[in-house]
Motif scaffolding. Sequence first.
Motif, short mmCIF file in Angstrom:
data_model
loop_
_atom_site.label_atom_id
_atom_site.label_comp_id
_atom_site.label_asym_id
_atom_site.label_seq_id
_atom_site.Cartn_x
_atom_site.Cartn_y
_atom_site.Cartn_z
N ASN A 174 0.73 -1.18 0.11
CA ASN A 174 0.23 -0.10 -0.07
C ASN A 174 0.88 1.25 0.08
OD1 ASN A 174 -2.50 1.62 0.38
ND2 ASN A 174 -1.52 1.91 2.36
N TRP A 228 -10.87 1.01 -0.37
CA TRP A 228 -9.62 0.91 -0.75
C TRP A 228 -9.41 0.55 -2.54
CZ3 TRP A 228 -9.04 3.18 3.50
CH2 TRP A 228 -8.00 3.17 4.23
N ARG A 243 -10.87 7.56 0.17
CA ARG A 243 -10.01 7.01 1.05
C ARG A 243 -10.37 7.84 2.31
NH1 ARG A 243 -5.90 9.03 4.16
NH2 ARG A 243 -4.12 7.50 4.87
#
Length: 446
Positions: A24, A84, A124
């Motif tokens: 990530n 996500w 997000r």
Amino acid sequence: MSADTSSPGFPKGVNYLFAFFFFNFLSCMMVMDSPVILYAESLGASATVIGLIQGITPLMVVFQIPAADHVGRVGYKRFITTGWTLRLVFILPLIAVPLLDGILNPQSQLALVIGALFGFNLVRGIASTAWFPWITGIIPENMRGRYLAVETASNNIGSLVALLLAWWYFSNSTGSSRFAVIFTFSLVMGMVSLWFIYRVPDAEVTEENAAEKQPVPWREIWQHTNFRKLLWVAFTWAVLMGGLMGFIVKFLKGPAGWADDRVLLASAIKFIGGLSSWWFLKSRLERVGSRPLMFVALGIWGLILLTWTGMSGERVNVSLPLVCVVYFVSGFAFCTFYMCLNKLAMATVPELGKSHFFALFSVVGSLAVGIFPILWGVMIDALETTRITWLGVQWNQFSIYFVGLLGVLVGLVVLVARLCEEKAVNLNELMSDLIRNNPLRDWLRR
């Protein structure tokens, strides 16, 4: 990267989180840190625009407040994984914009970049509402300090690798198309990270959180004394940190005259410093408590800001070795304070209504870290022509900015002193622990 190879003791499947963090941060560092700042700078972005770009991410966290009502019904893991996944769609415009040189003018390209970052961070921000409730649900209280240390190590390793790759690539390429390659890499790594987070177990949603809500008692939440004190610390910490790394990049690119690859190399060092905090905190955070270590971090930040004041005020030479050392120490101090703050939040927030407590905790700090980069940027732009020599220091837009942060730091020390933490040791016990449990001491005895 299997679930059996990570630190022993964590619940089954939690180890996939650490692989997720690594990939990530390989992804998000390209669109949320130095690379995107350098691209905006290449398009002629002012300090105010740089502050806006730095502020978009935290400002979008404000949507956690309305989203908190829906987390329980959707489920923690599903809420996060959906967000996500959707946010990756907004990396596609970032890939396209650098390829439009000659078709669009720089101002239009910059507007598209800001729009893409807005969408990315909006999704997000909403999805992250479920993060703290999810983590506190799957990590037992007696393991949270160690978990936060390993999480931070994973984040810093991913961030370090990301910026080192960007530095290597920028050293061997030219032109705006290189940013399209960097953003494509971000998209691919983001897709890889999803494979791991989908394999992390979900946490049970309590009946109180899953049920239809009555009006949220925000006044009662605010009247929780220890939580309110923690909110003030989170707010002031956010004022201090808001936009700092972006403005350092602008200082190095502007007055210092550094090239992009040099800036990226120096920026990467902060993640080595952040990684060293894992070595320092992996057992100490549980043993001595958060508050004493927060004072250690703030003392270090005082030295960091004095050094940047000296460099920007032409009192100290802006050399690569010195900047790398300051970045290293900054990474260590940032991660130390951030982990301590989060652990204290986990210990302070009650189980009943924790989604709203954590949403308020995230939003208060994020509003500050979102708004103040813009305000700091306006101030820096307004002081662009200021040149006053006093006490051997040139007081210009950046040296005045760093001194202003020192004033905020003093206020933060006072607020941390007011925090309540029953299991925290005093200063003498902390110093004794630092001496007695020092790995260097054991190494020298060999």
